[in-house]
Design an enzyme around this catalytic site. Structure first.
Site, PDB file in Angstrom:
ATOM      1  N   CYS A  82     -18.592  18.157  75.066  1.00 36.22           N
ATOM      2  CA  CYS A  82     -17.218  17.663  74.948  1.00 36.22           C
ATOM      3  C   CYS A  82     -16.249  18.570  75.702  1.00 36.22           C
ATOM      4  O   CYS A  82     -16.128  19.762  75.401  1.00 36.22           O
ATOM      5  CB  CYS A  82     -16.848  17.574  73.467  1.00 36.22           C
ATOM      6  SG  CYS A  82     -15.088  17.487  73.138  1.00 36.22           S
TER       7      CYS A  82
ATOM      8  N   CYS B  17     -34.563  17.602  33.230  1.00 29.44           N
ATOM      9  CA  CYS B  17     -34.783  17.858  34.671  1.00 29.44           C
ATOM     10  C   CYS B  17     -33.655  18.712  35.252  1.00 29.44           C
ATOM     11  O   CYS B  17     -32.484  18.324  35.219  1.00 29.44           O
ATOM     12  CB  CYS B  17     -34.889  16.518  35.396  1.00 29.44           C
ATOM     13  SG  CYS B  17     -34.649  16.588  37.164  1.00 29.44           S
TER      14      CYS B  17
END
Length: 440
Positions: free
Chosen positions: A57, A190
């Site tokens: 760019c 969990c």
């Protein structure tokens, strides 16, 4: 001693490296990647300005020297970072980076960075950083956290917008719904589920707001709702699946942070949402409702029907509809009117009686607007809207500081215009002989 060919090859490699590496360890700019971004930025107590760039760019290449200069000036005060978003597209995608360079300010709430919209000079960047730092410090004084707490409220959300599902309500709530659903199957024990929980909750709130409830986030305790877990083959936790009416569920395989989840949800919304309605300005209510309910309303002033006919007008409307569909994820409002029908509105937007078709983007909250400077074509409008989506482009205050009076007019009937009928003058009873001969 190296041969000339070997020397040439070495020089070539050096040139390639020089082009692709904008910043080095000796600079005060921190190179960020998906590996270190969370630890360096999200979990940081510092204010960050981060440039998302692409090595190819040209604008990015020109910014490099000023970015380094700003980093040196702000060393020890504000952190300055850079992300090669061409190489690390997933990281750029998390924060909605679509063009280069994009600069974002990560302040008090690291999960909601702000876009930098100033000039691309070292001085302007430093000024913006110091202004942001002032707000950052005030937030600390007010007790606002830096948005990286790992507790249940991380990311600024709560579980109020996460729909709780189970074996009994799943089919009627999800499978019979016209909406898109992202469903997390979790287990209370969990650890990964506990980490995901605050991100999921915060994402649920933002997704609800941005999609007006058309995309929903839900959660299923798979240890309780085992029928559902078995039906969808849940073997690990957390497992996230995407449900859309009439389609088989698919696994969500994106990142587990709020920006990742929101980005995927918005993509799903964009894929399924119809294009915004293109409304003709026929009364004040249409303008008020459209502009007040959307961040921006795009207003087009089309030539008079006598100048284009129905075919020409429909061509313009078709272009607008294509652009509305392309940018539908932005959820902007779209309006049009005929030249001369709303002269006060034209004047307040600097359109003023010539140069049709014309287009303006209006921010009714800030009472500012931006004008389309290019052609009224797909390419011209796309460039205009793309700059707006990046927060670029020049703006001006709406004339009078408010939306002006809107005339009530009849809606276009879809037909060609007709010239007003000429009035016939009957001279049959006029005796021309009565006129003075000198006047004839």
């Amino acid at each position: 001693m190296a041969t000339p060919r070997l020397l040439l090859g070495t020089v070539g490699c050096a040139l390639v490296l020089a082009v692709s590496a904008f910043y080095s360890a000796s600079d005060d700019v921190v190179e960020l990647t998906p590996t270190n971004f969370h630890k360096e930025v999200i979990q940081s107590d510092s204010l960050w300005l981060i440039e998302f760039y692409a090595p190819w760019c040209g604008h990015c290449q020109r910014l490099t020297a000023d970015w380094k200069k700003a980093a040196s000036a702000l060393k020890g005060v504000v952190k300055i970072g850079a992300v090669d978003a061409d190489k690390h597209q997933s990281l750029g995608g998390q924060y909605g980076v679509k063009g280069f360079p994009t600069i974002k300010i990560f302040g008090s709430n690291k999960n909601k960075p702000e876009d930098y919209q100033g000039a691309r000079t070292g001085e302007a960047i430093v000024d913006a950083a110091l202004n942001a730092l002032r707000s950052f410090v005030k937030d600390r004084m007010g007790g606002r956290s830096s948005g990286h707490d790992s507790g249940r409220q991380s990311g600024g959300g709560s579980k109020k917008d996460v729909v709780e599902l189970n074996d009994d309500n799943f089919d009627s709530t999800v499978l019979d719904s016209e909406d898109v659903w992202l469903v997390e199957f979790f287990a209370p024990w969990c650890g990964h589920c506990k980490t995901l929980e605050p991100e999921w909750a915060a994402a649920a709130t933002e997704v609800k707001e941005q999609t007006q409830g058309k995309v929903k986030l839900a959660a299923v305790d798979a240890t309780v709702s085992q029928v559902l877990a078995n039906r969808y083959g849940i073997r690990g936790f957390p497992t996230i699946k995407i449900f859309q009416k009439g389609e088989s569920p698919v696994d969500y395989d994106g990142g587990r942070t709020k920006p990742d989840i929101v980005a995927r949800a918005l993509d799903l919304f964009s894929e399924n949402a119809p294009p915004p309605e293109l409304k003709e300005i026929i009364n004040e209510e249409v303008v008020k409702k459209t502009c007040e309910e959307h961040q921006l309303c795009i207003v087009a002033v089309l030539p008079h029907i006598l100048d284009t006919g129905a075919s020409g007008r429909n061509d313009y409307l078709t272009v607008m509809l294509k652009m509305a569909d392309k940018y539908k994820k932005k959820m902007w409002g779209w309006l049009w009117t005929e030249a001369g029908a709303q002269l006060d509105l034209e004047s307040s937007l600097g359109i003023g009686g010539f140069g049709y078709p014309a287009m303006a983007a209006v921010n009714a909250r800030k009472m500012k607007f931006a004008l389309l400077k290019g052609s009224f074509s797909e390419q011209g409008i796309n460039e205009f809207l793309r700059e707006l989506s990046f927060g670029r482009g020049s703006t001006a205050p709406v004339g009078g500081g408010a939306i002006p009076k809107i005339n009530t007019v009849e809606a276009w009937d879809g037909k060609d215009g007709e010239l007003p009928a000429e009035e016939e003058i009957d001279l049959s009873d006029v005796d021309l002989d009565d006129f003075d001969k000198d006047e004839l």
